[in-house]
Design a protein around this motif. Sequence first.
Motif, PDB file in Angstrom:
ATOM      1  N   UNK A 225       0.837  -1.197   0.000  1.00 56.82           N
ATOM      2  CA  UNK A 225       0.000   0.000   0.000  1.00 56.82           C
ATOM      3  C   UNK A 225       0.873   1.249   0.000  1.00 56.82           C
ATOM      4  N   UNK A 226       1.937   1.220   0.803  1.00 55.24           N
ATOM      5  CA  UNK A 226       2.835   2.377   0.889  1.00 55.24           C
ATOM      6  C   UNK A 226       3.744   2.462  -0.332  1.00 55.24           C
ATOM      7  N   UNK A 227       4.347   1.352  -0.706  1.00 58.73           N
ATOM      8  CA  UNK A 227       5.313   1.389  -1.809  1.00 58.73           C
ATOM      9  C   UNK A 227       4.663   1.806  -3.122  1.00 58.73           C
ATOM     10  N   UNK A 228       3.424   1.394  -3.344  1.00 54.56           N
ATOM     11  CA  UNK A 228       2.813   1.629  -4.651  1.00 54.56           C
ATOM     12  C   UNK A 228       2.350   3.068  -4.843  1.00 54.56           C
ATOM     13  N   UNK A 229       2.647   3.923  -3.878  1.00 49.99           N
ATOM     14  CA  UNK A 229       2.503   5.343  -4.125  1.00 49.99           C
ATOM     15  C   UNK A 229       3.460   5.781  -5.231  1.00 49.99           C
ATOM     16  N   UNK A 230       4.546   5.034  -5.400  1.00 46.27           N
ATOM     17  CA  UNK A 230       5.539   5.410  -6.408  1.00 46.27           C
ATOM     18  C   UNK A 230       4.966   5.376  -7.827  1.00 46.27           C
ATOM     19  N   UNK A 231       4.464   4.241  -8.345  1.00 44.16           N
ATOM     20  CA  UNK A 231       3.963   4.263  -9.713  1.00 44.16           C
ATOM     21  C   UNK A 231       2.623   4.980  -9.888  1.00 44.16           C
ATOM     22  N   UNK A 232       1.797   5.040  -8.831  1.00 41.62           N
ATOM     23  CA  UNK A 232       0.466   5.626  -9.004  1.00 41.62           C
ATOM     24  C   UNK A 232       0.400   7.121  -8.692  1.00 41.62           C
ATOM     25  N   UNK A 298      12.159  20.454  -5.054  1.00 38.55           N
ATOM     26  CA  UNK A 298      12.457  20.390  -6.481  1.00 38.55           C
ATOM     27  C   UNK A 298      12.739  18.967  -6.896  1.00 38.55           C
ATOM     28  N   UNK A 299      12.815  18.748  -8.217  1.00 36.82           N
ATOM     29  CA  UNK A 299      12.990  17.394  -8.740  1.00 36.82           C
ATOM     30  C   UNK A 299      14.280  16.752  -8.247  1.00 36.82           C
ATOM     31  N   UNK A 300      15.334  17.554  -8.082  1.00 38.35           N
ATOM     32  CA  UNK A 300      16.606  17.010  -7.636  1.00 38.35           C
ATOM     33  C   UNK A 300      16.548  16.401  -6.254  1.00 38.35           C
ATOM     34  N   UNK A 301      15.628  16.867  -5.419  1.00 41.45           N
ATOM     35  CA  UNK A 301      15.491  16.343  -4.062  1.00 41.45           C
ATOM     36  C   UNK A 301      14.697  15.039  -4.023  1.00 41.45           C
ATOM     37  N   UNK A 302      13.979  14.738  -5.093  1.00 42.69           N
ATOM     38  CA  UNK A 302      13.201  13.501  -5.127  1.00 42.69           C
ATOM     39  C   UNK A 302      14.113  12.284  -5.233  1.00 42.69           C
ATOM     40  N   UNK A 303      15.213  12.428  -5.966  1.00 37.36           N
ATOM     41  CA  UNK A 303      16.101  11.293  -6.235  1.00 37.36           C
ATOM     42  C   UNK A 303      16.611  10.602  -4.969  1.00 37.36           C
ATOM     43  N   UNK A 304      17.170  11.332  -3.980  1.00 37.99           N
ATOM     44  CA  UNK A 304      17.626  10.620  -2.770  1.00 37.99           C
ATOM     45  C   UNK A 304      16.502   9.928  -2.024  1.00 37.99           C
ATOM     46  N   UNK A 305      15.306  10.527  -2.047  1.00 34.96           N
ATOM     47  CA  UNK A 305      14.177   9.870  -1.404  1.00 34.96           C
ATOM     48  C   UNK A 305      13.833   8.556  -2.086  1.00 34.96           C
ATOM     49  N   UNK A 306      13.880   8.547  -3.420  1.00 33.17           N
ATOM     50  CA  UNK A 306      13.596   7.314  -4.160  1.00 33.17           C
ATOM     51  C   UNK A 306      14.679   6.266  -3.927  1.00 33.17           C
ATOM     52  N   UNK A 307      15.915   6.705  -3.788  1.00 35.41           N
ATOM     53  CA  UNK A 307      17.005   5.757  -3.526  1.00 35.41           C
ATOM     54  C   UNK A 307      16.826   5.061  -2.183  1.00 35.41           C
ATOM     55  N   UNK A 308      16.536   5.858  -1.156  1.00 35.28           N
ATOM     56  CA  UNK A 308      16.387   5.293   0.190  1.00 35.28           C
ATOM     57  C   UNK A 308      15.127   4.436   0.273  1.00 35.28           C
ATOM     58  N   UNK A 309      14.003   4.972  -0.210  1.00 34.44           N
ATOM     59  CA  UNK A 309      12.757   4.214  -0.165  1.00 34.44           C
ATOM     60  C   UNK A 309      12.819   2.952  -1.001  1.00 34.44           C
ATOM     61  N   UNK A 310      13.422   3.041  -2.183  1.00 34.99           N
ATOM     62  CA  UNK A 310      13.540   1.868  -3.043  1.00 34.99           C
ATOM     63  C   UNK A 310      14.402   0.782  -2.432  1.00 34.99           C
ATOM     64  N   UNK A 311      15.487   1.189  -1.758  1.00 38.04           N
ATOM     65  CA  UNK A 311      16.348   0.207  -1.103  1.00 38.04           C
ATOM     66  C   UNK A 311      15.593  -0.548  -0.015  1.00 38.04           C
ATOM     67  N   UNK A 312      14.801   0.182   0.750  1.00 32.06           N
ATOM     68  CA  UNK A 312      13.997  -0.493   1.770  1.00 32.06           C
ATOM     69  C   UNK A 312      12.995  -1.441   1.169  1.00 32.06           C
ATOM     70  N   UNK A 313      12.307  -0.992   0.112  1.00 36.51           N
ATOM     71  CA  UNK A 313      11.309  -1.841  -0.534  1.00 36.51           C
ATOM     72  C   UNK A 313      11.942  -3.090  -1.138  1.00 36.51           C
ATOM     73  N   UNK A 314      13.162  -2.947  -1.654  1.00 42.26           N
ATOM     74  CA  UNK A 314      13.816  -4.076  -2.294  1.00 42.26           C
ATOM     75  C   UNK A 314      14.113  -5.232  -1.366  1.00 42.26           C
TER      76      UNK A 314
END
Length: 398
Positions: A225-232, A298-314
């Motif tokens: 439920x939390x992770x799928x905020x990414x694609x949707x 800004x868009x540049x700040x999204x990248x580190x959030x995706x890296x950290x969140x993606x690592x946890x999800x993985x």
Amino acid sequence: MMASSSPPSPTAVPLLTRVTLLLTAALTIMSGATIAPSLPAMQQHFAALPNAAVLVRLTVTVVGLAIALSAPLSGWLTDRIGRKRVLVAALVLYALAGSSGLYAPDLPALMLGRVLLGLAVGATMTAGSALAADLFVGEARARFLGFQSAFTSLGGVLFLPLGGLLAGVGWRAPFAVYLSALLIVPLALRLPRGEVTAPGGVAEAAGIPWRLVGPAYAVALAYMVVFYLMPTQLPYRLEGLGVPPASVGFVMGISTLSGALAALWFARRGGTKRPAVTAGFSLLALGTGWAIVSLAPGAGWVAPGLMIGGAGAGMVTPNLNTFLAALAPAHARGRVLSGLSASIFLGQFLSPLLAQPFVQGTDVSPAFRIGAIFAAGLAGALLLIGIKTSRSGLAPGN
């Protein structure tokens, strides 16, 4: 009781079998991720329909509902007629149903194609995981299931950018990517059959420790439920930050790449003896990442959030997969793992519905913020469970 012999040693599993199972795993995230960059353009195309914003998001997540509803049947068939037969049929349906978006005349027809795709994804995921669990044992099983999860994420690394590029051509174009499943069919025809339960054999639920399996399903559902905020939701967040549609897939691919690297790390370690603690830290990382995404100026700040969140999800999926594969008796492995598939994809379906009350117009950042808080709370509970027990009640065997 069983219609198959003992599984071969891990070193005896042919390379072609390994490669085929890994390629099959890559199709899982592709089922939703490929069309995610097209969502804003698709919403514009169907703007005249009532509730178009929610309905278009559901083209991604209705796949999850179909999987959740059909997973028990997929698991039963996988146990009864063999992993290989189910997998081959599912791959063919995957290609045909997935590509239906190329020619669907309206949104209801498109939804039907996505439902059929969900049936195929559930069967593919269940049969592939069950066959891998049949062929490998112990740490070798944990390593290979970790590699499967890594390939699932790597599929996103490939198909998210590809979907973004094709979305620049038109919102229908990404649906052509689903036809690639047909390339795996000849390889799947050479797979071993796997474990099969003889009719009239072991009782359906015999030997399944539901007191441990049930909570694992609940964690899987909450995580997704939390992770799928990414694609949707993320495409809308990026659009608001000025990211062009052709680049959305590349930015989203950051999350899947970091998830793949985390799954590879899990595989190299050969799993974990404390799955509750591992799940807790994984969800904490996911929540931290989504908090950064929600606050990014800004868009540049999204990248580190995706890296950290993606690592946890993985880390979540291989951890739960290994845990349940070890718990499940061979005769019921398909059914137990199909329950995990159902939980994960039910979470996918529910994600945009639960997030919608927190979406403020075109601003989806509050949804990421609430998701981060929820993930952190669940992480804290899991860490307490894992740390307070001298021997983890969720520790799997072989």
